[in-house]
Write a protein that holds these residues in place. Structure first.
Motif, PDB file in Angstrom:
ATOM      1  N   ARG A   1      -3.521   8.163  -6.592  1.00 34.23           N
ATOM      2  CA  ARG A   1      -2.998   7.381  -5.475  1.00 34.23           C
ATOM      3  C   ARG A   1      -3.216   5.890  -5.724  1.00 34.23           C
ATOM      4  O   ARG A   1      -4.359   5.455  -5.902  1.00 34.23           O
ATOM      5  CB  ARG A   1      -3.747   7.803  -4.221  1.00 34.23           C
ATOM      6  CG  ARG A   1      -3.189   7.307  -2.900  1.00 34.23           C
ATOM      7  CD  ARG A   1      -4.096   7.786  -1.759  1.00 34.23           C
ATOM      8  NE  ARG A   1      -3.489   7.614  -0.468  1.00 34.23           N
ATOM      9  CZ  ARG A   1      -2.841   8.562   0.206  1.00 34.23           C
ATOM     10  NH1 ARG A   1      -2.711   9.766  -0.319  1.00 34.23           N
ATOM     11  NH2 ARG A   1      -2.324   8.321   1.397  1.00 34.23           N
ATOM     12  N   GLY A   2      -2.133   5.122  -5.746  1.00 34.34           N
ATOM     13  CA  GLY A   2      -2.269   3.679  -5.890  1.00 34.34           C
ATOM     14  C   GLY A   2      -2.353   2.997  -4.552  1.00 34.34           C
ATOM     15  O   GLY A   2      -2.376   3.640  -3.497  1.00 34.34           O
ATOM     16  N   ASP A   3      -2.384   1.679  -4.575  1.00 33.56           N
ATOM     17  CA  ASP A   3      -2.404   0.911  -3.334  1.00 33.56           C
ATOM     18  C   ASP A   3      -1.696  -0.423  -3.558  1.00 33.56           C
ATOM     19  O   ASP A   3      -0.853  -0.532  -4.454  1.00 33.56           O
ATOM     20  CB  ASP A   3      -3.837   0.736  -2.812  1.00 33.56           C
ATOM     21  CG  ASP A   3      -4.717  -0.032  -3.792  1.00 33.56           C
ATOM     22  OD1 ASP A   3      -4.183  -0.685  -4.724  1.00 33.56           O
ATOM     23  OD2 ASP A   3      -5.946   0.003  -3.639  1.00 33.56           O
ATOM     24  N   ARG A   4      -2.048  -1.451  -2.815  1.00 40.99           N
ATOM     25  CA  ARG A   4      -1.314  -2.718  -2.907  1.00 40.99           C
ATOM     26  C   ARG A   4      -1.464  -3.389  -4.263  1.00 40.99           C
ATOM     27  O   ARG A   4      -0.645  -4.247  -4.607  1.00 40.99           O
ATOM     28  CB  ARG A   4      -1.751  -3.662  -1.792  1.00 40.99           C
ATOM     29  CG  ARG A   4      -3.207  -4.085  -1.845  1.00 40.99           C
ATOM     30  CD  ARG A   4      -3.569  -4.904  -0.618  1.00 40.99           C
ATOM     31  NE  ARG A   4      -3.402  -4.128   0.614  1.00 40.99           N
ATOM     32  CZ  ARG A   4      -3.481  -4.643   1.839  1.00 40.99           C
ATOM     33  NH1 ARG A   4      -3.696  -5.930   2.006  1.00 40.99           N
ATOM     34  NH2 ARG A   4      -3.336  -3.878   2.891  1.00 40.99           N
ATOM     35  N   LEU A   5      -2.462  -2.988  -5.034  1.00 38.98           N
ATOM     36  CA  LEU A   5      -2.658  -3.604  -6.349  1.00 38.98           C
ATOM     37  C   LEU A   5      -1.726  -3.008  -7.390  1.00 38.98           C
ATOM     38  O   LEU A   5      -1.604  -3.533  -8.499  1.00 38.98           O
ATOM     39  CB  LEU A   5      -4.115  -3.483  -6.786  1.00 38.98           C
ATOM     40  CG  LEU A   5      -5.129  -4.181  -5.862  1.00 38.98           C
ATOM     41  CD1 LEU A   5      -6.515  -4.182  -6.486  1.00 38.98           C
ATOM     42  CD2 LEU A   5      -4.693  -5.604  -5.522  1.00 38.98           C
ATOM     43  N   THR A   6      -1.050  -1.901  -7.048  1.00 42.08           N
ATOM     44  CA  THR A   6       0.041  -1.413  -7.897  1.00 42.08           C
ATOM     45  C   THR A   6       1.382  -1.578  -7.168  1.00 42.08           C
ATOM     46  O   THR A   6       2.397  -1.880  -7.797  1.00 42.08           O
ATOM     47  CB  THR A   6      -0.162   0.071  -8.287  1.00 42.08           C
ATOM     48  OG1 THR A   6      -0.412   0.839  -7.086  1.00 42.08           O
ATOM     49  CG2 THR A   6      -1.360   0.227  -9.195  1.00 42.08           C
TER      50      THR A   6
ATOM     51  N   ASP B   1       0.838  -1.214   0.000  1.00 37.41           N
ATOM     52  CA  ASP B   1       0.000   0.000   0.000  1.00 37.41           C
ATOM     53  C   ASP B   1       0.870   1.261   0.000  1.00 37.41           C
ATOM     54  O   ASP B   1       0.586   2.230  -0.712  1.00 37.41           O
ATOM     55  CB  ASP B   1      -0.887   0.027   1.256  1.00 37.41           C
ATOM     56  CG  ASP B   1      -2.128  -0.853   1.127  1.00 37.41           C
ATOM     57  OD1 ASP B   1      -2.560  -1.141  -0.009  1.00 37.41           O
ATOM     58  OD2 ASP B   1      -2.683  -1.249   2.183  1.00 37.41           O
ATOM     59  N   VAL B   2       1.913   1.231   0.842  1.00 36.01           N
ATOM     60  CA  VAL B   2       2.789   2.403   0.983  1.00 36.01           C
ATOM     61  C   VAL B   2       3.559   2.651  -0.318  1.00 36.01           C
ATOM     62  O   VAL B   2       3.771   3.793  -0.718  1.00 36.01           O
ATOM     63  CB  VAL B   2       3.741   2.189   2.184  1.00 36.01           C
ATOM     64  CG1 VAL B   2       4.882   3.189   2.171  1.00 36.01           C
ATOM     65  CG2 VAL B   2       2.948   2.286   3.491  1.00 36.01           C
ATOM     66  N   ILE B   3       3.951   1.584  -0.983  1.00 35.35           N
ATOM     67  CA  ILE B   3       4.613   1.745  -2.288  1.00 35.35           C
ATOM     68  C   ILE B   3       3.603   2.309  -3.288  1.00 35.35           C
ATOM     69  O   ILE B   3       3.879   3.276  -4.000  1.00 35.35           O
ATOM     70  CB  ILE B   3       5.173   0.400  -2.790  1.00 35.35           C
ATOM     71  CG1 ILE B   3       6.245  -0.128  -1.827  1.00 35.35           C
ATOM     72  CG2 ILE B   3       5.729   0.542  -4.208  1.00 35.35           C
ATOM     73  CD1 ILE B   3       6.636  -1.583  -2.081  1.00 35.35           C
ATOM     74  N   GLY B   4       2.426   1.717  -3.291  1.00 35.47           N
ATOM     75  CA  GLY B   4       1.420   2.124  -4.270  1.00 35.47           C
ATOM     76  C   GLY B   4       0.985   3.572  -4.157  1.00 35.47           C
ATOM     77  O   GLY B   4       0.770   4.255  -5.165  1.00 35.47           O
ATOM     78  N   ARG B   5       0.891   4.068  -2.919  1.00 35.92           N
ATOM     79  CA  ARG B   5       0.374   5.435  -2.749  1.00 35.92           C
ATOM     80  C   ARG B   5       1.367   6.498  -3.177  1.00 35.92           C
ATOM     81  O   ARG B   5       1.017   7.689  -3.285  1.00 35.92           O
ATOM     82  CB  ARG B   5      -0.009   5.666  -1.286  1.00 35.92           C
ATOM     83  CG  ARG B   5       1.182   5.891  -0.359  1.00 35.92           C
ATOM     84  CD  ARG B   5       0.749   6.202   1.056  1.00 35.92           C
ATOM     85  NE  ARG B   5       1.884   6.219   1.960  1.00 35.92           N
ATOM     86  CZ  ARG B   5       1.781   6.238   3.274  1.00 35.92           C
ATOM     87  NH1 ARG B   5       0.586   6.225   3.846  1.00 35.92           N
ATOM     88  NH2 ARG B   5       2.857   6.275   4.027  1.00 35.92           N
TER      89      ARG B   5
END
Lengths: 375, 375
Positions: B318-323, B303-307
């Motif tokens: 803003r992305g999340d765990r799916l990115t 999540d932290v990477i994705g956001r």
């Protein structure tokens, strides 16, 4: 009534320096102290042992300013605590005991004479966390007397404390009677950092000029993480399962490190034999303020609380953020800045998978239940 | 082909002490050293400056043991690195340089002569992270020569390093030419802890006997968090946006503290003026091993990477765990224990909202892409 209660906003992490305390800090010549800097137009600054001082104003001692701030953000109730460094810097036990008693009476008065919450006859706008005279050399009896005194002050719902105990940290066997006494009350222990990495700071933060970024951004949360982990490792939460602990800044790094610490414990028979449950179970029994700066952090902390059921010595079904939300409580943090309040409310609002009922609970319902407000 | 590639298991966090290195440690009389304890039936122990020593065996120096372990867990490829403390303990720059070159050649040979992956003609079972002679007094030219040497060894895909640089940490201006040189290669810098809180350990961990639980459980991840934060605060990732950094133990506490650190930066004009982006953007550009011990941690790191897209100076959605899953890579950690491997694979499997495609990527596909394996 129930629906209405859930819609209140309750701030559990908001600080004061009561007039008696602020006066003491103004008299001091060493940090912690409050100093008027003339070149800044008589602005007051708090020197607290960090690299740079923070501007400080009447919102810390004037109750009207606190209420104004609450009104601005529709905060119905604040549970106010003395900001760090509390009484840690005093060196005479008798002075510390007396001052603790006086400040606890002051805070009781500050809360008891505050306005009521509209529509909730029995609920005040202000409640408080009291102080203990936690300094080196203090006698156990003095600590227990102060706990007893606080339990007699109806608007004080807990105590705030730092991480040093009576000089040797929270895993000091000398504190055992204190944990036992607290576990027999409904008082919530609000654990808050002040020292960062202490003597390790110079080496850890290095030579480059980064202001307070590393000490506050990393040192503070790591201090809380270490202090509560040390207390867990004594087995205190097996002996006193009713101890109610609220962790500042959502526990610092504790949620993210809890599984790693659990793994390290499992490789050490000496430590693991002292504990009844997996580390992650104890972690799920604490309360966490919402001062964690983002919806991802907020949801993660709730996940970590929720999963704790799977780590009991008699494991239940693994929960997640849809059960863990019950132990997260709105807090606005030290600076009483509007941007910070809005950011925290926004983070609560943006947590994935949370419905309005979860958000309402975090914004106020959980605190009303935990602290028994209005009862 | 593409589907097949995604199904490989690639372990990016697994260590060795090559025979040349192990021999050196056996000759030493001070830690770090390898000692045979007769009372334990000739078992070997590694004394590494922690409170207690770890048992150590041929899986650290015998390649057949490494391959046996990989076969046991269906790990197709391992990217092997020398375990801490690398060459940090040497005091002569010329010795360190020579040994780095020799060990890098040894590791190249260890990998180049390893079996191929079944069905993937051009892919070996073993690749490696090389070593730099990062000790006090080393010349910049020596560091750059070693980087150049490593880029000429086709099975070395990166370098592993600790947190001390040439004595003053990773924010030392003396390392600037090294970051520049590395950013002009495809080498991945694997940042790994060794010192914990260093001189602050005694005070932080207190008097109670907790073995290595606090130093490994909290000290190690905090060391990584602090080291990479200090490097970020120099603006290095604005100057060298192509630097490829892999953080051990999923970045330690960095994901959970990144928003708090960002908040501290925003209150400090001196620091914030040095940085082009919000802290959380840089954090989202690193790679993270999957050594984080639980599905909640795994999902949170993703999540932290994705956001991070939302925290660029030119923010995107803003992305999340799916990115964010794209930057998490399977690792099994130092001990080469089966329980640990199974736990990590289980954690990957249990992450909420991840589909098979995300899990396959974390288990191997991401590493194949990042390191260009088999190309």
């Amino acid at each position: 009534m129930d629906i209405k209660v859930r819609k209140l906003l309750v701030d559990v992490h908001t600080h004061c320096y009561l007039p008696r305390y602020a006066a003491l800090l103004r008299q001091r010549t060493l940090p912690p102290r409050i100093v008027s800097q003339n070149q800044e137009g008589h602005q007051l600054f708090m020197y607290n042992g960090q690299k740079s001082a923070s501007p400080i104003g009447p919102q810390y001692w004037d109750r009207n300013e606190k209420l104004k701030f609450m009104n601005l953000h529709d905060i119905d109730v604040s549970i106010v605590s003395t900001a760090n460094p509390w009484l840690d810097f005093l060196d005479k036990p008798s002075t510390a005991s007396q001052l603790a008693n006086e400040l606890n009476e002051d805070l009781e008065n500050y809360c008891a004479t505050s306005p009521g919450v509209d529509g909730f006859d029995t609920m005040k706008r202000l409640y408080g966390f009291g102080l203990l005279p936690l300094i080196e050399g203090i006698g156990t009896e003095d600590l227990l007397q102060t706990v007893k005194h606080i339990t007699g002050l109806p608007h004080l719902k807990g105590i705030i404390m730092g991480t040093r105990g009576v000089g040797k940290g929270l895993d000091d066997p000398a504190l055992e009677p204190l944990w036992e006494a607290l576990s027999n009350t409904k008082l919530v222990v609000f654990l808050h950092p002040h020292y960062g990495l202490g003597s390790g700071a110079k080496e850890a933060w290095g030579d480059q000029e980064n202001g307070n970024v590393l000490s506050l951004g990393i040192g503070f949360p790591v201090e809380t993480t270490t202090a509560i982990t040390r207390l867990i490792l004594t087995g205190a939460f097996d002996r006193y399962p009713n101890l109610r602990i609220l962790l500042a800044h959502s526990g610092g790094a504790l949620p993210q490190l809890s599984s790693r610490i659990a793994s390290c414990i499992s490789h050490d028979p000496l430590v693991s034999s002292r504990l009844k449950h997996d580390m992650r179970y104890y972690v799920s029994k604490f309360y966490y303020d919402a001062v964690n700066y983002g919806p991802e952090e907020m949801g993660f902390v709730a996940d970590v609380i929720g999963r704790g059921t799977a780590y009991s010595s008699t494991p239940g079904m693994r929960g997640d953020r849809l059960t863990g939300y019950k132990r997260i409580l709105l807090g606005t943090g030290k600076e009483a800045k509007s941007a910070k309040v809005l950011e925290t409310l926004q983070a609560i609002n943006d947590v994935q998978r949370w419905e309005e009922e979860h958000k309402d609970a975090v914004r106020g319902g959980n605190a009303i239940e935990l602290f028994g407000l209005g009862q």
